[in-house]
Enzyme design. Structure first.
Site, PDB file in Angstrom:
ATOM      1  N   LYS A  78       0.845  -1.198   0.000  1.00  0.00           N
ATOM      2  CA  LYS A  78       0.000   0.000   0.000  1.00  0.00           C
ATOM      3  C   LYS A  78       0.880   1.248   0.000  1.00  0.00           C
ATOM      4  O   LYS A  78       1.925   1.275   0.652  1.00  0.00           O
ATOM      5  CB  LYS A  78      -0.903  -0.025   1.240  1.00  0.00           C
ATOM      6  CG  LYS A  78      -1.964   1.074   1.290  1.00  0.00           C
ATOM      7  CD  LYS A  78      -2.851   0.924   2.542  1.00  0.00           C
ATOM      8  CE  LYS A  78      -3.940   1.991   2.574  1.00  0.00           C
ATOM      9  NZ  LYS A  78      -4.817   1.877   3.783  1.00  0.00           N
ATOM     10  N   SER A 158      -9.974   2.331   2.866  1.00  0.00           N
ATOM     11  CA  SER A 158      -9.014   2.998   2.032  1.00  0.00           C
ATOM     12  C   SER A 158      -8.069   2.073   1.273  1.00  0.00           C
ATOM     13  O   SER A 158      -7.486   2.501   0.271  1.00  0.00           O
ATOM     14  CB  SER A 158      -8.185   3.950   2.889  1.00  0.00           C
ATOM     15  OG  SER A 158      -7.337   3.233   3.772  1.00  0.00           O
ATOM     16  N   SER A 182     -10.360   0.049   7.110  1.00  0.00           N
ATOM     17  CA  SER A 182      -9.727   0.174   5.786  1.00  0.00           C
ATOM     18  C   SER A 182      -9.050  -1.075   5.252  1.00  0.00           C
ATOM     19  O   SER A 182      -8.622  -1.095   4.101  1.00  0.00           O
ATOM     20  CB  SER A 182      -8.693   1.302   5.811  1.00  0.00           C
ATOM     21  OG  SER A 182      -9.327   2.557   5.749  1.00  0.00           O
TER      22      SER A 182
END
Lengths: 495, 95
Positions: A78, A158, A182
């Protein structure tokens, strides 16, 4: 072997150890898949040279028999994790061009174990969002589509790029982070598995901070076994993060027996939300029946302060964000706005931050600034922290009564279309985290796993919440549930 | 509690985020939607409840108060938008 990118971590590890394939072959299969999947906008910084270099090194290590579980396995990282020499901008314009001089502890641990980084993954800006629509890179797109429709759907947020990449087999697994859901919400939206460990299990060092008392890293994978393998590699004490726990990390995979006889599973009555789709209620009831059939005892429990978790979260998280994001001032790193003659340092700050941050990030910084400002600190911030204590107490009470894990839906709906929520007010988007946010406030481990498809063919997930530091037991309960659901659906390849 | 345009402007100033005047009404309206949501917290009886300071009841570790790192000026300045002669450069702060 064909379709190497479709393997999970455990299968690929076993194939590598048996010499049936090589890390270079696995990595090349993923790089090829990534290059064909630009339509998903999941990988936003590709690092094929680093990947192939690490893969060759991993193959050498495997030959010598010195191979930790993650050795040679290609994963995505990420964009929130700082990676040395590779752009890391938390999907924000304000960090455009930022190339860290250091590596986050979690990604370093993965690299030390021989894992292969394929590139950086899309996300909501500074991890603030539930649909990956606040990213400076543009939306990540789910590989899933509704039956008979080609409307683009959100992979959730997210960690939307991570979820899309794992679901579309662009990588074997990915890292995510979870401040209010998330990891678990995007996992549920994409038919993948995501675990947020106990607060303090993974080091936060080198992970761009959003809300420091809530943020935790975790793996996003294709199976519960893979989650156990990767979580172990990501976990452990780090002297550079004073909140990381100095506790031994168990062999989580070894705890996957599938035997949950006698375990007490709590069903919280407050999670029956008004207006929740019947399909979600049905899925939840089926999950309960499956755990019962596997020998667990099902008990009704009450978590009375559940309703106040989201409002408390939307005080605490913005407050912490307003402090954490004060560092983006155009001085030490990232973008500085072009200034006009006569502009002083205040104009530099104000213009840099106005241009660099997106709307949702600005909104949360300002809400946080407001709740921390003189005259409102007690009424909002301290009150929210008191309510947080009560929310944690709710969980402590049920665990003290002998409950081993809690079963809930992961999300109040299946994935929605990109843009479908654009006219809704910010609070409507916040409500998507209603089942996940309590877990962050209480610092507990939570795992989302796929449990079925809705009437439009989209994946739906269930969440299990465990006792602090008992990720092993939680993973085992999830493993038992995974075996019962037998979820194997994959999105069709349209991209 | 309702936020007016002046309060919205003050918050933007405190947060060091430039907001144009014509954007203030919409910003104030958004704040009010969020605050209305947050004000549900007033329903909770928090009498005698301590505000949470740490979610895990662990003592923070201590370390010796010694220098363990340093001498990396180039690396620290490598991402600066404006670095000169070994320093971060900013517009004039004082006349």
């Amino acid at each position: 072997m064909s379709d190497l990118n479709k393997l999970g971590l455990a299968e690929a590890r076993d194939a590598l150890r048996k010499g049936e394939t090589t890390s270079v072959e696995l990595t090349q299969a993923c790089l090829t898949a990534i290059d064909k999947a630009d339509a998903l906008n999941a990988f936003v910084h590709k690092t094929p040279e680093i990947a192939l270099e690490r893969a060759a090194a991993a193959d050498a290590r495997l030959k010598q028999g010195d191979a930790p579980a993650m050795c040679g396995l290609p994963v995505g990282i990420k964009d929130l994790f700082c990676t040395k020499g590779v752009a890391s901008q938390a999907a924000s314009n304000i960090l455009e061009g930022f190339v860290p001089e250091y590596e986050s502890t979690v990604s370093q641990q993965l690299a030390d174990d021989g894992a292969v980084m394929l590139g950086k993954l899309n996300m909501d800006e500074f991890a603030m969002g539930s649909s990956n629509e606040t990213s400076t890179y543009g939306n990540a797109v789910s590989p899933w589509r509704r039956e008979g429709s080609d409307a683009q759907l959100t992979p959730g947020g997210s960690s939307g790029g991570s979820a899309a990449a794992v679901a579309a087999d662009l990588c074997l697994a990915a890292t995510g982070t979870d401040t209010g859901g998330s990891i678990r919400q995007p996992a549920a939206f994409t038919g993948t598995v995501g675990i947020k460990p106990t607060y303090g299990r993974c080091s936060r060092w080198g992970v761009v901070a959003f809300a420091s008392s809530l943020d935790q890293a975790g793996p996003m994978t294709k199976s519960v076994r893979d989650a156990a393998i990767m979580l172990e590699a990501m976990s452990g004490h780090d002297p550079k993060d004073s909140t990381s726990a100095d506790l031994a990390v168990p062999n989580f995979e070894a705890m996957l027996t599938g035997d949950i006889r006698g375990k007490k599973i709590g069903i919280p009555r407050e999670y029956h939300m008004e207006g929740m789709p019947a399909e979600i209620e049905k899925l939840w009831a089926e999950g309960r029946d499956m755990l019962k059939a596997a020998g667990a005892e099902i008990v009704d429990i009450s978590l009375p302060h559940t309703k106040y978790a989201l409002p408390a979260y939307y005080v605490i998280a913005p407050a912490e964000a307003s402090s954490n994001l004060a560092r983006y001032d155009g001085v030490r790193y990232g973008n500085r706005a072009t200034l006009e003659a006569g502009d002083g340092i205040t104009e530099m700050y104000e213009k840099t931050r106005a241009q660099g941050f997106g709307d949702e990030v600005k909104r949360r910084i300002m809400v946080g600034t407001y709740v921390l400002s003189a005259g409102f600190y007690d009424a909002y911030y301290n009150r929210a922290r008191r309510v947080r204590s009560l929310i944690k107490q709710d969980f402590e009470n049920v665990f003290a009564a002998g409950v081993d894990a809690i079963l809930t839906p992961a999300t109040p709906s299946a994935a929605f279309g990109l843009g479908e929520m654009s006219d809704a007010d910010p609070v409507a988007m916040y409500l998507l985290d209603v089942f996940t946010v309590t877990v962050n406030l209480a610092g507990l481990p939570g795992i989302a796993l796929p449990a079925g498809l809705d009437s439009q063919g989209l994946p739906l997930g269930l969440q299990l919440i465990g006792r602090p530091w008992e990720e092993g037991d939680l993973l085992n309960t999830a493993y038992a549930l995974e075996q019962s659901t037998g979820f194997v659906a994959k999105p069709g390849n349209w991209w | 509690m309702s936020i007016d345009q002046n309060t919205a402007a003050k918050v933007a100033k405190l947060a060091r985020i430039k907001v144009e005047d014509d954007a203030l009404p919409a910003l104030a309206a958004e704040f009010n939607t969020i605050l209305e949501f947050i004000e549900q917290l007033n329903e909770v009886d928090v009498e005698g409840v301590e505000p949470m300071t740490s979610v895990t009841p662990q003592r923070l570790k201590r370390r010796a108060d010694v220098v363990t790192d340093g001498n990396q000026q180039d690396r620290i300045l490598s991402n600066a938008p404006d670095a000169r002669e070994g320093f971060f450069a900013v517009p004039k702060v004082m006349e």
